[in-house]
Write an enzyme that holds these catalytic residues in place. Structure first.
Site, mmCIF file in Angstrom:
data_model
loop_
_atom_site.group_PDB
_atom_site.id
_atom_site.type_symbol
_atom_site.label_atom_id
_atom_site.label_comp_id
_atom_site.label_asym_id
_atom_site.label_seq_id
_atom_site.Cartn_x
_atom_site.Cartn_y
_atom_site.Cartn_z
ATOM 1 N N ALA A 1 1.916 7.976 15.384
ATOM 2 C CA ALA A 1 0.473 7.948 15.611
ATOM 3 C C ALA A 1 -0.169 6.813 14.828
ATOM 4 O O ALA A 1 -0.975 6.043 15.364
ATOM 5 C CB ALA A 1 -0.145 9.286 15.223
ATOM 6 N N GLU B 1 8.885 0.971 11.525
ATOM 7 C CA GLU B 1 9.967 1.953 11.411
ATOM 8 C C GLU B 1 9.301 3.302 11.547
ATOM 9 O O GLU B 1 8.599 3.759 10.638
ATOM 10 C CB GLU B 1 10.695 1.801 10.066
ATOM 11 C CG GLU B 1 12.121 2.341 10.089
ATOM 12 C CD GLU B 1 12.182 3.828 9.855
ATOM 13 O OE1 GLU B 1 12.239 4.573 10.866
ATOM 14 O OE2 GLU B 1 12.170 4.256 8.700
ATOM 15 N N CYS C 1 12.860 10.539 8.963
ATOM 16 C CA CYS C 1 12.770 10.059 10.335
ATOM 17 C C CYS C 1 14.132 10.135 11.011
ATOM 18 O O CYS C 1 14.225 10.243 12.236
ATOM 19 C CB CYS C 1 12.224 8.633 10.357
ATOM 20 S SG CYS C 1 13.162 7.475 9.339
ATOM 21 N N GLU D 1 8.986 15.428 16.917
ATOM 22 C CA GLU D 1 9.467 15.312 15.541
ATOM 23 C C GLU D 1 8.714 16.322 14.670
ATOM 24 O O GLU D 1 7.489 16.313 14.604
ATOM 25 C CB GLU D 1 9.240 13.901 15.009
ATOM 26 C CG GLU D 1 9.760 13.708 13.593
ATOM 27 C CD GLU D 1 9.573 12.291 13.087
ATOM 28 O OE1 GLU D 1 10.534 11.735 12.524
ATOM 29 O OE2 GLU D 1 8.467 11.746 13.265
ATOM 30 N N LYS E 1 0.850 -1.183 0.000
ATOM 31 C CA LYS E 1 0.000 0.000 0.000
ATOM 32 C C LYS E 1 0.894 1.244 0.000
ATOM 33 O O LYS E 1 1.503 1.588 1.011
ATOM 34 C CB LYS E 1 -0.923 -0.006 1.222
ATOM 35 C CG LYS E 1 -2.038 1.052 1.177
ATOM 36 C CD LYS E 1 -1.576 2.368 1.748
ATOM 37 C CE LYS E 1 -2.664 3.423 1.689
ATOM 38 N NZ LYS E 1 -2.143 4.772 2.066
ATOM 39 N N GLY F 1 1.538 4.279 13.444
ATOM 40 C CA GLY F 1 2.211 3.050 13.854
ATOM 41 C C GLY F 1 1.564 2.424 15.076
ATOM 42 O O GLY F 1 1.482 1.188 15.190
#
Length: 477
Positions: A230, A249, A283, A380, A175, A232
């Protein structure tokens, strides 16, 4: 809106309600659109992968290596077109887009080589302390895997997942992000060219509802997700409901530590690369700069000057160093953090405001003496926003760097290599660079500790993530 989803070896038109507009972030304008898949089509993709699994997982590893090399060759033949698409849809400057495509090619080639060696790893004898028994181990495909990938490094992140999954003998439902849904269609095109068995690779695009349908699907044996914490967290909840393995990840708030024995010019280069590559949408962005007092007064003005002088603009201009943010939503999110910086009266040496006009641009931003309780220090941002604090001692630097709920990467800059190694070993992260830009190699592992995720990608660890270990033990009596 042509057929844009690849299910069971066929291209099909989406049946979902959403029309996805694909944007050029340098212009803030759409240049393509497609209809999203439906949840029914997710069911069809998973069913196709399940049907293909028995034959694929028992195929000869050398056969799987053949197909993986075919993907590497197919990507290589499309290199120029894929670079242009990365520049147009992601806003990446050409030199960054080139690295992306070459990384994807190298990933498939690497896992083709690992697949070639899988036959030699089967049926290995295990030494037992008990007499009267023999045992041997096998590495087998974990099954049907769902792969959900982000928009900041499309094609690359998917290569990191597809290649080891196929090498292990798994079948795949991918996806892509709705922000960058076009480039991953390349995998379906190459699968057609190679006559990859139908159902081994499936690509279904859509928004959050399609990702949710895939992550919650009972027909999967594993899920691998790269994206925000969020989302994840929701993915992990779905995996828990089915008690199945998951690789996550996730985010980061990584530190770069600069000691006062470091060369100033080199330090500026490493700092800039860590926060401005891909417009900070990484990230692994080293968005917290810890700088020793002895070098701070010399380095900070040079760093501010480098940020101000950085050429930001449309990547079609070959002189551009940094492109736009990839989506309006991300542009607005970074703008909210810049507002927080103003409200907190943070000292700003460069940037600090959004570029308002055509496209989603933001200038590289440098805040100094940022309090550790500031949201800009803790959260982040996913943009070219760098926060600075000073330190005196090595112990203080280590404490500040590790004081984060994330643990993805770190960079250490020091002429004293023994100290650099000592500090690297103290970092609570998954990858550390010493006196370097963030060079990522397919042979090394990728992944983090703490809130930065679960599991590892790349290297042999990436292959192991898609393998189940089986032991066969028999009584000799």
């Amino acid at each position: 809106m042509s057929n844009s989803h690849y299910i069971g070896g066929h291209w099909v038109e989406g049946e979902g309600a959403d029309i996805i507009s694909v944007y050029d972030p340098s212009l803030g304008q759409p240049f393509a659109e497609l209809r999203a898949a439906s949840t029914r089509q997710v069911d069809q993709a998973v069913a196709a992968a399940r049907k293909a699994l028995p034959e694929w997982k028992t195929s000869e590893p050398g056969e799987r290596a053949y197909y993986l090399r075919g993907f590497a060759d197919g990507l290589g033949r499309r290199r120029d077109a894929l670079i242009e698409l990365q520049m147009r849809n992601n806003g990446k400057p050409r030199h960054e887009a080139e690295v992306d495509i070459d990384d994807a090619v190298a990933t498939f080639a690497y896992y083709a080589d690992l697949a070639d060696g899988l036959a030699d790893q089967q049926n290995r004898a295990v030494s037992l302390a008990a007499a009267g028994f023999s045992s041997h181990s096998r590495l087998e495909a974990i099954g049907v895997v769902g792969l959900i990938v982000p928009w900041n490094f499309p094609l690359v992140t998917s290569a990191w997942k597809i290649a080891p999954a196929l090498a292990a003998g798994c079948t795949v439902v991918l996806k892509p992000s709705e922000v960058t849904p076009l480039i991953e269609q390349t995998y379906g095109e190459i699968a057609d060219e190679l006559d990859l068995p139908a159902g081994v690779l499936n690509v279904v695009g859509g928004k959050a509802d399609i990702g949710s349908a895939l992550s919650a699907h009972r027909g999967l044996d594993k899920l691998s997700f790269t994206g925000s914490n969020a989302v994840g967290s929701r993915v992990m909840h779905s995996a828990a409901e089915h008690c199945r393995p998951v690789t996550l990840e996730l985010g980061g708030k990584s530190a770069i530590i600069v000691f006062d024995d470091c060369n100033v010019d080199e330090a500026v280069e490493w700092i800039m690369a860590g926060i401005c590559w891909n417009a900070g949408q990484m990230c692994s962005a080293t968005s917290r700069l810890l700088i020793q007092n002895g070098i701070a007064d010399a380095l900070l003005p040079r760093l501010a000057e480098a940020m101000i002088r950085l050429s930001v603009g449309n990547p079609l201009n070959e002189e551009v160093d940094m492109g736009p943010l990839s989506s309006e939503a991300q542009w607005r999110k970074v703008g909210e953090y810049l507002s927080i910086g103003r409200n907190e009266h943070l000292k700003c040496l460069a940037g600090g405001t959004l570029e308002v006009g055509q496209g989603w641009f933001v200038a590289p931003t440098l805040y100094v003496d940022v309090p550790t309780e500031s949201r800009l220090w803790v959260e982040e941002i996913f943009g070219p926003v760098l926060c600075v604090r000073r330190f005196d001692s090595e112990a203080e630097a280590i404490s500040l760097a590790n004081d984060s709920r994330f643990g993805l990467v770190a960079t250490i800059a020091s002429a004293d290599l023994q100290r650099a190694q000592r500090v690297a070993e103290a970092m609570e992260v998954g990858h550390v660079w010493i006196n370097s830009i963030q060079a990522v190699f397919v042979e090394t592992s990728w992944g983090g500790n703490k809130g930065s995720g679960i599991g590892r990608e790349l290297g042999p660890w990436g292959l192991a993530a898609y393998q189940a270990v089986k032991h066969v033990t028999r009584c000799l009596g």
